[in-house]
Enzyme design. Sequence first.
Site, short mmCIF file in Angstrom:
data_model
loop_
_atom_site.label_atom_id
_atom_site.label_comp_id
_atom_site.label_asym_id
_atom_site.label_seq_id
_atom_site.Cartn_x
_atom_site.Cartn_y
_atom_site.Cartn_z
CE LYS A 1 38.55 51.73 37.39
NZ LYS A 1 38.02 50.51 37.99
O1 S5P Z 1 36.89 51.29 31.96
C1 S5P Z 1 36.74 50.46 32.84
C2 S5P Z 1 37.79 50.11 33.70
C3 S5P Z 1 37.57 49.11 34.65
S1 S5P Z 1 38.90 48.60 35.57
N1 S5P Z 1 35.56 49.81 32.97
C4 S5P Z 1 35.34 48.84 33.90
O2 S5P Z 1 34.23 48.29 33.94
N2 S5P Z 1 36.35 48.49 34.77
C5 S5P Z 1 36.16 47.44 35.80
O3 S5P Z 1 35.87 46.23 35.12
C6 S5P Z 1 35.02 47.68 36.76
O4 S5P Z 1 35.49 48.31 37.93
C7 S5P Z 1 34.50 46.28 37.04
O5 S5P Z 1 35.20 45.70 38.12
C8 S5P Z 1 34.87 45.50 35.80
C9 S5P Z 1 33.70 45.28 34.85
O6 S5P Z 1 32.75 44.45 35.42
P1 S5P Z 1 31.51 43.86 34.59
O7 S5P Z 1 30.70 43.16 35.61
O8 S5P Z 1 30.79 45.03 33.99
O9 S5P Z 1 32.11 42.94 33.56
#
Ligand code: S5P
Length: 465
Positions: free
Chosen positions: A296
Amino acid sequence: MSSTPISLKLFEIGAIKFGSFKLKSGIESPIYIDLRLIASYPELLKQISQALLQKVNRETYDVLCGVPYGALSIATAMSLQSGCPLIIRRKETKSYGTKQVIEGVYQSGQRCLIIEDLITSGASILETAKDLQTAGLKITDAALIIDRQQGGVQHLQKEGIRVHALFTLPEILQELEQQGKLSSDVVQEVLTFLENQKTQVPQQKRILSYSERAQLATNPVAKKLFALMEEKETNLAFNPDVSSKEKFLKLVDLVGPFICVLKTHIDILEDFDESVIIELQKLAEKHNFLIFEDRKFADIGTIVQMQYCQGMYHIADWADITNAHILPGPGIIEGLKSAAPNKDRGLLLLAQMSSKGSLFTPEYTAQAVKLAEEHSDFVMGFICQQKLTDDPRFVHMTPGVHLASSGDAIGQQYNSPEFVIGTKETDVIIVGRGILQADNPSEAVERYRKAGWQAYQQRLEPALI
Ligand code: S5P
């Protein structure tokens, strides 16, 4: 009930006219229908709304919603007469807004009856249905005044929506002829016109497969990704957000066969050293997935160049994909692109985020699409919550995916793979804790792969617009 009074009144108030009319499309039509006029005749409005209420079993819906704007008055009148609550769909924010699209009080899982004045191709009802479904409502039925009999009813049937029409247009013509309001020549002329129109709508809109998009993509990493998704039958990206390299690499080896992309936050590892990268690359080779460092970037061009190629991590050396915010302007794209000139690298633009209260606006998101189009050699797609463009070259990757949870305590919001790929029409689901925190991660990764892949396959079935 008898159709005579309503169809006759529609004719008398000028809501159905005969003559020669130039339509928006430029076509000359012998008939013109404007049912918005009904709102100016309260008695007729009442009569129509009563007839519509009688047409649909009250047991089959919990709330009413009129397709904006033509059917708002009809839906309101039906609500007043039946006591059934009304919700309103905003038309303006439908593109890629994060704003409230459905106004009013409702609960997820409730059944909503859609009200419309006239159906031609069914596209307007479907658009309203999609927004209502996105809000968690169930749509099984739509009630309307006139079916032009041009394929809309069959189209909606395929989408699982039953249509209850008060009249077909030929029925109205017949009635008016019997009442001496129309000559048989005019009736014939209109019927022939309708028949000719029928062949024009609805048209087939074919959805391209990942492998077809691999041919069209202009960025080399997007090409590779589309091709390997099809080959491995997976649109699942996994992020093992853990802090120990041993645990990280073990997880990657475990999920490798099921994923198309492995997403990293390399700076989370507490014991990072170069061996992680060497092992990670071996695993990427072994299991055939791409590596996406979710860095990012958000600085000016010169700084992101250094952050991308230098420092501890040398991201450009090993990550096929990285991502950037566009807040600083196009310089960030140009800076990153020029930092890795001899490698196949792809950039995803953050166009929307999954987190609650995110400050992304529809205008900002639209700007991301514009910048992607202007840099399509390096920009391969978006991090987003829904499909942003029909341009098949761009990959839409969506985080915030979970099969069992709706969010965490600090703002993450989750949707299901089916919703993200099927309803929101994005391409890749990004899953972290849904797999990481499952009792059995190797079983969970296959469950997510299957859910994402099935949603994609269902979408591929020819759709009508
Ligand atoms: O809008 C976003 C963009 C990203 S890249 N929301 C997110 O959650 N992410 C990433 O996706 C965040 O940095 C994390 O690595 C992943 C979501 O992880 P989870 O464990 O909530 O599925």
